[in-house]
Scaffold this active site. Structure first.
Site, PDB file in Angstrom:
ATOM      1  N   ASP A   1      26.547  -2.102  35.066  1.00 41.05           N
ATOM      2  CA  ASP A   1      26.031  -1.433  36.268  1.00 41.05           C
ATOM      3  C   ASP A   1      26.778  -0.148  36.611  1.00 41.05           C
ATOM      4  O   ASP A   1      26.897   0.225  37.779  1.00 41.05           O
ATOM      5  CB  ASP A   1      26.064  -2.384  37.481  1.00 41.05           C
ATOM      6  CG  ASP A   1      25.247  -3.636  37.236  1.00 41.05           C
ATOM      7  OD1 ASP A   1      24.261  -3.568  36.499  1.00 41.05           O
ATOM      8  OD2 ASP A   1      25.615  -4.690  37.793  1.00 41.05           O
TER       9      ASP A   1
ATOM     10  N   LYS B   1      24.309   3.606  33.855  1.00 45.50           N
ATOM     11  CA  LYS B   1      23.844   4.029  32.524  1.00 45.50           C
ATOM     12  C   LYS B   1      22.417   4.575  32.593  1.00 45.50           C
ATOM     13  O   LYS B   1      22.110   5.591  31.975  1.00 45.50           O
ATOM     14  CB  LYS B   1      23.887   2.831  31.550  1.00 45.50           C
ATOM     15  CG  LYS B   1      25.297   2.302  31.316  1.00 45.50           C
ATOM     16  CD  LYS B   1      25.307   1.065  30.456  1.00 45.50           C
ATOM     17  CE  LYS B   1      24.742  -0.171  31.104  1.00 45.50           C
ATOM     18  NZ  LYS B   1      25.502  -0.696  32.249  1.00 45.50           N
TER      19      LYS B   1
ATOM     20  N   GLY C   1      19.709  -4.237  33.961  1.00 43.66           N
ATOM     21  CA  GLY C   1      18.858  -3.608  34.969  1.00 43.66           C
ATOM     22  C   GLY C   1      19.342  -2.180  35.111  1.00 43.66           C
ATOM     23  O   GLY C   1      20.415  -1.946  35.643  1.00 43.66           O
ATOM     24  N   HIS C   2      18.589  -1.241  34.563  1.00 43.95           N
ATOM     25  CA  HIS C   2      18.999   0.165  34.562  1.00 43.95           C
ATOM     26  C   HIS C   2      18.103   0.926  35.532  1.00 43.95           C
ATOM     27  O   HIS C   2      16.882   0.944  35.382  1.00 43.95           O
ATOM     28  CB  HIS C   2      18.903   0.745  33.143  1.00 43.95           C
ATOM     29  CG  HIS C   2      19.863   0.091  32.184  1.00 43.95           C
ATOM     30  ND1 HIS C   2      19.981   0.452  30.865  1.00 43.95           N
ATOM     31  CD2 HIS C   2      20.782  -0.890  32.376  1.00 43.95           C
ATOM     32  CE1 HIS C   2      20.911  -0.293  30.284  1.00 43.95           C
ATOM     33  NE2 HIS C   2      21.406  -1.118  31.183  1.00 43.95           N
TER      34      HIS C   2
ATOM     35  N   GLN D   1      24.986  -3.614  29.596  1.00 45.38           N
ATOM     36  CA  GLN D   1      26.224  -4.250  30.070  1.00 45.38           C
ATOM     37  C   GLN D   1      27.402  -3.248  29.969  1.00 45.38           C
ATOM     38  O   GLN D   1      27.170  -2.063  30.094  1.00 45.38           O
ATOM     39  CB  GLN D   1      26.521  -5.547  29.312  1.00 45.38           C
ATOM     40  CG  GLN D   1      25.556  -6.701  29.597  1.00 45.38           C
ATOM     41  CD  GLN D   1      24.241  -6.600  28.851  1.00 45.38           C
ATOM     42  OE1 GLN D   1      24.209  -6.476  27.639  1.00 45.38           O
ATOM     43  NE2 GLN D   1      23.136  -6.670  29.557  1.00 45.38           N
TER      44      GLN D   1
END
Ligand code: GDP
Ligand code: IMO
Ligand code: MG
Length: 431
Positions: free
Chosen positions: A13, A16, A40-41, A223
């Site tokens: 988080d 990215k 989750g980007h 990650q």
């Protein structure tokens, strides 16, 4: 433009999605190499927010091809949902996206096992995202995984039956959970056959040709290095290699195809789920946050998981973590995000070392018990009251913010090449 690996170098988080999206117009290809729907980007463009789980963060750009590599686990239900979300937003995702035929499928029994194992662990649970990641990578290594290409195989039915016999035995006999029905699995496979198989491709061949043509490729990680299954805080990690080296194996390219490694990290630290976090100040239980700095980070940084919505634990920037990440990834430049979140703090701390039983540590102890016992050694720098949110040039930053960046560069022995000052694509300083 050269080929770049962009990875998170803390506990995920780090921003990215934002950084990859803003680099993507200069890239011909953006390729995801590991993880899966645990990621989750977040991409913010004006008032439009898009959260991506599998799909590379270059997908919003017309001239950029998006590839999902063999190292990525694909959940048919979630990926199709993601594709439909983009189609509904008029993003021509079917023209822009190709998926490696060698991708492992995350099936309903992987999610069931993930949930049942966490439940069985009770207080000792990892705090996974519940997306079936661990069991999927286990099956891959055990050579019983089902890949996208296997949907056309004559032996598929028999392999599914064998897998279900094993999984349902584990679920009922060892974990006290419900069985997974064959129908649920068949539904996932049919969806994958109908919607994902038409996008299947030979990703290494595409990358080879693009590389030969002189195209620029961005390899997008998920990650962060401290969640890497080998180099992170094992066992409180994810089940894949998240380090830059995984870009090669997770896509099928050689080491000569990587020019730069961009290490993305926040100006502080966050973590979701259980496991050691030496500079932690604040979590849902409060913790030792006497000056409310961790609370400030959580609130101003809106620190809630993009995938699960869980509150993130927060703490000071840990240079020991970043030094470790610079070494194991060969980081050539740092992208520091969320500098603006530190606005308004009277003082800002950097952890520049750990002490264990009065002895200064040279690097991160591999043993989690020892890491938990480490006492961070802090350097305190003056904070700033000015607003840095949305700044686009170094001149707009207060002297103390610039001093913090200089110190991070010195301590981490790595230049800061990008500085993010807000969630939007335009909130960026190139250095
Ligand atoms: P990722 O998983 O590394 O892509 O990061 P996430 O999207 O899970 O979490 C990063 C969060 O921080 C998202 O909500 C982003 O919109 C937000 N973000 C990214 N960069 C910045 C920044 O520089 N400042 C602020 N305030 N928010 C940012
Ligand atoms: P992005 O790509 C933050 C964490 C989980 C848990 C551990 C194992 O958005 O940075 P898993 O479901 O992978 O078996 O969970 O890893 N985790 C993440 N934390 N960001 C992520 O992805 C994460 N993906 C997994 O919280 O601690
Ligand atoms: Mg995320």
């Amino acid at each position: 433009m050269s080929n770049t690996v962009a990875i998170g170098i803390q506990w995920g988080d780090e921003g990215k999605g934002k950084i990859v999206d803003l680099l993507a117009p200069k890239m011909d290809v953006v390729a995801r190499f590991q993880g899966g729907p645990n990621a989750g980007h977040t991409l913010v463009i004006g008032d439009q927010t898009t959260v991506l789980n599998h799909i590379p963060s270059g997908i919003l750009h017309a001239d950029t091809l998006s590839l999902i590599g063999n190292g990525t686990g694909v959940d048919p239900f979630r990926l199709v949902e993601e594709i439909d979300m983009l189609l509904a937003a008029d993003v021509p995702v079917l023209d822009r996206l190709r998926i490696s035929e060698r991708c492992q499928l995350i099936l309903p029994y992987h999610r069931a096992l993930d949930a049942a194992r966490e439940q069985a662990k009770g207080k000792a649970k990892i705090g996974t995202t519940g997306r079936g990641i661990g069991p999927c990578y286990e099956d891959k290594t055990a050579r019983r995984g089902i890949r996208l290409v296997d949907l056309t195989s004559d032996t598929l039915e028999a392999r599914i039956d064998e897998n279900l016999r094993y999984v349902n035995f584990m679920l009922t006999e060892f974990l006290g959970a419900e069985v997974v029905s064959r129908e649920e699995v068949v539904e996932a496979l049919e969806l994958a056959r109908e919607r994902l198989l038409p996008l299947a491709a030979d990703v290494p061949l595409i990358l080879h040709r693009r590389n030969k043509a002189g195209d620029s490729i961005l390899f997008e990680g998920a990650q962060g290095s401290m969640l890497d299954v080998d180099h992170g805080t094992y066992p409180f990690v994810t089940s894949s290699n998240t380090v830059s080296g995984a870009a090669l194996a997770g896509l099928g390219v050689g080491p000569g195809q990587v020019d730069e490694v961009l290490g993305i990290c926040k100006a502080y630290t966050t973590r979701v789920g259980a496991g050691p976090f030496p500079t932690e100040l604040y979590n849902a239980e409060g913790l030792c946050d006497t000056e409310n700095s961790g609370k400030h980070m959580a609130e101003r940084g809106h620190e809630f998981g993009a995938t699960t919505g869980r509150p993130r634990r927060t703490g000071w920037f840990d240079a020991v973590v970043v030094q470790h990440a610079v070494r194991i990834n060969g980081v050539t430049g740092l992208a520091i995000t969320k500098l603006d979140v530190l606005d308004g703090l009277e003082a800002v701390k950097l952890c520049i070392g750990y002490e264990l039983d009065g002895i200064q540590q040279e690097s991160i102890p591999a043993d989690c018990e020892k890491l938990n016992a480490c006492i961070p050694v802090y350097e305190t720098l003056p904070g700033w009251s000015e607003n840095t949110f949305g700044a686009t040039s170094l001149d707009q930053l207060p002297t103390n913010a610039k001093a913090l960046l200089k110190r991070i560069e010195q301590v981490c022995e790595c230049p800061v090449t990008m500085l993010s000052t807000g969630p939007d694509r335009d909130h960026i300083i190139h250095l």
